[in-house]
Design an enzyme around this catalytic site. Structure first.
Site, short mmCIF file in Angstrom:
data_model
loop_
_atom_site.label_atom_id
_atom_site.label_comp_id
_atom_site.label_asym_id
_atom_site.label_seq_id
_atom_site.Cartn_x
_atom_site.Cartn_y
_atom_site.Cartn_z
N GLU A 175 0.87 -0.94 0.08
CA GLU A 175 -0.06 -0.07 0.02
C GLU A 175 0.88 1.29 -0.11
OE1 GLU A 175 -3.48 -0.12 2.48
OE2 GLU A 175 -2.54 -2.32 3.36
N TYR A 216 -9.43 3.82 -4.45
CA TYR A 216 -8.58 4.88 -4.57
C TYR A 216 -8.63 5.53 -5.99
CZ TYR A 216 -6.98 2.89 -0.46
OH TYR A 216 -6.84 2.51 0.99
#
Length: 302
Positions: free
Chosen positions: A14, A205
């Site tokens: 991430e 995202y």
């Protein structure tokens, strides 16, 4: 002037999201009047922090090493106050089977499931579809796979990229509900309606990949119920600061009409698309006020 070191980046799966979170938080903290140093974390972070000697570390790391108690333990040893949860809560929340055990002991409803090894599955062990396969200790839906009924593939066909064991759970149909907790108070619940198959990494995202309904359009009693469940999850793990709990609400025809707790995130995203800032904003808390509160809440021995 309080000197805040914003920890971001790192080397987990991430990393890119963490950089976005860290940049947004660093800019907001500067607007709040703090002295801010943004650090793209490397394995030399301890010596870098000793030289820098900040008053507080704002932990904007996501994923393994930043979210699993590792960095938190280092900060405890260095004696630098930090944001979010401490060592134990972070480690528990990141370890999905361990968190599931804690949640169930606290009376929180979770999906049926078990840890399965690659050897078991290749040896013929099975789990009834529909099902969800999750890495044991990744966040942001990294590595999550859904197998629905009547698909032309089985557990054996799923790529194994995150270790020898995975958590396999029953797939819960229905609606995606997420709740932000700040301190020991739930700020609100949002419903996520992904345009794709589920609320995966891309949907989380990428702008336009999911619809956010704030507040979640469920009746007041159910809304209050899911807020209470999120606070119980936060407290059961021993979380501090801000957390976000993810639920499925099975309101399908013939469904159970129950909330199922999927996980609690001790380091929720802080990008402009992230849910905690959105929920906080609806509760009247600006992004600047949110990060300022997190810095003021920072401590050791969390």
């Amino acid at each position: 002037m309080t000197h805040v070191a914003v920890l971001m980046g790192g080397w987990s799966a991430e990393r890119e999201v963490s950089l976005d979170s860290g940049e947004a938080c660093a800019k907001a903290l500067k607007r709040c009047g703090y002295q801010v140093t943004a650090i793209d974390v490397t394995r030399d972070i301890a010596s870098e922090l000793v030289k820098l000697s900040p008053d507080v570390c704002f932990n904007a790391l996501h994923g393994r090493f930043g979210e699993d108690g590792t960095v938190q333990g280092m900060l405890e040893i260095l004696g630098i106050p930090y944001t979010h949860s401490g060592v134990l809560a972070s480690a528990l929340a990141m370890d999905k089977p361990a968190a599931k055990t804690v949640f169930e002991a606290a009376g929180l409803r979770c999906a049926d499931g078990r840890v399965m090894s690659r050897q078991e599955i290749l040896g013929g062990a099975d789990f009834p579809a529909p099902l969800v396969i999750k890495p044991l200790n990744e966040g942001s839906s990294v590595g999550v796979t859904i197998l629905l009924e009547n698909e032309n593939r089985t557990l054996k066909d799923v790529p194994w990229t995150f270790g020898n064991e995975v958590l396999v759970e029953s797939y819960i149909p229905g609606r995606e509900i997420q709740v932000a907790v700040m301190g020991n108070e739930a700020l609100g619940a949002v419903e996520i309606r992904p345009l794709g198959r589920f609320y995966d990494y891309e949907a989380k995202y990428t702008s336009g990949k999911a619809e956010h309904l704030m507040p979640a359009p469920i009746d007041k009693d159910r809304y209050d119920e899911v807020l209470k469940m999120a606070v119980r999850a936060h407290e059961a793990l021993g979380c501090r600061g801000v957390s976000r709990s993810d639920f499925r609400f099975d309101d399908t025809d013939g469904g159970s009409a129950h909330f199922y707790l999927l996980e609690t995130n001790t380091q929720p995203g802080m990008t402009e698309l992230s849910l905690v800032p959105e929920i906080a904003g609806y509760a009247g808390i600006s992004f600047e006020d949110l990060v300022r509160w997190m810095v003021e809440d920072a401590s050791c021995d969390r």
